[in-house]
Design an enzyme around this catalytic site. Structure first.
Site, PDB file in Angstrom:
ATOM      1  N   ASP A 194       0.145  74.802  12.587  1.00  0.00           N
ATOM      2  CA  ASP A 194      -0.121  74.084  13.826  1.00  0.00           C
ATOM      3  C   ASP A 194       0.878  72.948  14.020  1.00  0.00           C
ATOM      4  OD1 ASP A 194      -1.870  73.377  16.114  1.00  0.00           O
ATOM      5  OD2 ASP A 194      -2.281  71.574  14.939  1.00  0.00           O
ATOM      6  N   GLU A 231       3.665  77.202  15.321  1.00  0.00           N
ATOM      7  CA  GLU A 231       3.567  76.783  16.711  1.00  0.00           C
ATOM      8  C   GLU A 231       4.569  75.657  16.943  1.00  0.00           C
ATOM      9  OE1 GLU A 231       0.735  74.381  19.831  1.00  0.00           O
ATOM     10  OE2 GLU A 231       0.828  73.923  17.703  1.00  0.00           O
TER      11      GLU A 231
END
Length: 485
Positions: A233, A263
């Site tokens: 993340d 990400e």
């Protein structure tokens, strides 16, 4: 032969906080495999600041729904035992499990501490506002509900370089923590001057203890759950040197097939390419550039030139390191990065990621099963299932593009001998009804092909030289292939 692989993001932002999500995955594992999904990206599994938090306000990385902390034993998604059962069910059905790893910040500390900070300009984190001062902040994590089980590491303000709440004066802001060797991490995105800080108490990866602890935790986590990979993340906020080190250690520990995707939410292709260079291609990245092309195409309708749909995308420049997606939990309506791909282009967008030879496509749970919350959306399984079927059984072999017109594009996959009945032709229109003449190969001469989307009802016959005129209805996609007996 190696079949096409497809991932599913197995959650959306507004899942009901019923503690039953791991059980749903357990029950659906065989169905997902049958549909053509052979890997799932699951939401963050660790205990968060509240029982209904989605997992990104992470509190204790070692509590996977096992201890009575922050108001409950289970997380929003269920208990540790239920998670283990869900992963076992996935593995029994040859479905890989990729865990969402939040390693940028911690929330909901157990105690306050007093330390020196300076407030910074939120629009330019290099700019200090005023003089340094002492304040109380929520930065001490002792995990009283877990104690020393699994780990005796406790976090304090020395492990963070910033926080967003001054408890002394009850004010929000961005406060850089001062001290020896304290600074924002370099090698992060340069938005707002330096985008190291995102939220809550921000990990300081200049601190060797933090780096050692996060690598140690990742190995414990991998061993405990038996996951097959990670989704990292918010990595544009993390020093890319550490991301590279973390990935190397995770893959060395998890084995040669351990998979990692990050990400990196920037649509600038050059930024994405530079990040891949900096981490030595140890991980893949979600193709944010393609997502925004799909979003723009859905909004512009016939004004969008479909021939440009792959321009400046990661899947075009680095096809072996691109995870393609249409939407996700952040881009869905009313969320932080809202950029929803609208109807009627949604099915066409999925054809563009599922039926081509490049990229690792990821289907969004919210698109497939539907979205709850303030902007509900019905699930589109009936639109996506035919595409998954064709990807699994038909979309193989040589690819040739027919990107000849602004409002009409198509491509063919000519099939392979090892897959009987393989080969397909895809046509997309963002304007009116039309047709596109394409060649699928002489080996398909005389075959009757049908549209698996059922947008066009008639069958067509492939001519002796392998060509056919493939129809498509206005503002839709048609996927032509041989019908199964």
């Amino acid at each position: 032969m190696k079949k096409n692989h497809t991932m599913m993001q197995y959650f959306e932002w507004h899942l009901e906080a019923d503690g039953a999500h791991w059980n749903r995955l357990k029950e659906m594992a065989s169905m997902l495999k049958e549909k053509g999904i052979d890997s799932v990206w699951i939401p963050p599994a660790a205990k968060s600041e509240t029982p209904d938090d989605n997992g990104y306000g992470v509190y204790d990385l070692y509590d996977l729904g096992e201890f009575d902390q922050k108001g409950s034993i289970p997380t929003k998604y269920g208990t540790k035992e239920e998670l283990l059962e869900a992963i076992a069910a996935c593995h029994e059905n040859d479905v890989c499990v990729y865990a969402d790893v939040v390693m940028n910040h911690k929330a909901a500390a157990d105690e306050k501490e007093t330390f020196e900070v300076v407030r910074v300009n939120e629009e330019n984190r290099h700019e200090d506002i005023g003089e340094p001062f002492e304040m109380e902040g929520w930065t001490k994590f002792t995990f009283p509900g877990r104690g020393d089980t699994h780990s005796d590491f406790k976090w304090n303000h020395t492990h963070f370089n910033g926080t967003d709440y001054n408890a002394t004066d009850d004010e929000e802001g961005i406060f850089r923590i001062l001290g020896e060797d304290k600074a924002w991490n370099e090698n992060v995105a340069d938005e707002f001057g330096n985008y190291d800080f995102l939220m809550f108490a921000n990990y300081d990866y200049n601190n060797p203890e933090v780096k050692e602890e996060m690598i140690s935790w990742s190995q414990w986590f991998t061993d405990t759950l038996g996951v097959d990979g990670f989704r990292l993340d918010a990595i544009k906020h993390i020093n890319y040197d550490f991301v590279k080190e973390f990935a190397e250690q995770a893959m060395e520990h998890g084995g040669e097939d351990f998979y990692i995707v990050g990400e990196f939410w920037l649509s600038d292709l050059k930024e994405c390419q530079a990040f891949l260079d900096n981490v030595d291609y140890k991980i893949d990245l979600f193709d944010v550039s393609l997502h925004f092309n799909l979003h723009n195409a859905s909004n512009a309708g016939a004004d969008y030139d479909l021939r440009e749909i792959f321009d400046d995308t990661l899947v075009q420049s680095h096809p072996m390191h691109a995870v393609t997606f249409v939407d996700n939990h952040d881009s869905q309506p009313e969320e932080s990065l809202e950029s929803w791909v609208e109807e009627p282009f949604k099915q066409s967008a999925y054809a563009l990621i599922l039926l081509r030879e490049d990229g690792y496509p990821c289907v969004f749970y919210g698109d497939y099963f539907g979205i709850n919350g303030p902007a509900p959306e019905e699930g589109k399984a009936e639109e996506i299932d035919p595409l998954l079927y064709v990807r699994k059984n038909k979309a193989y072999g040589e690819q040739e593009d027919y990107f000849a017109e602004a409002n009409l594009i198509g491509w063919v996959r000519r099939g392979i001998e090892e897959m009987k009945g393989s080969g397909c032709a895809v046509v997309i229109s963002n304007e009116g009804d039309n047709s596109l003449t394409m060649n699928v190969g002489e080996e398909h001469a005389g075959e009757a092909w049908v549209d698996y989307t059922r947008n066009c009802k008639d069958e067509i016959i492939i001519e002796e030289d392998g060509t056919a005129s493939f129809p498509v209805m206005g503002e839709s996609v048609s996927v032509w292939a041989t019908p199964d007996e």
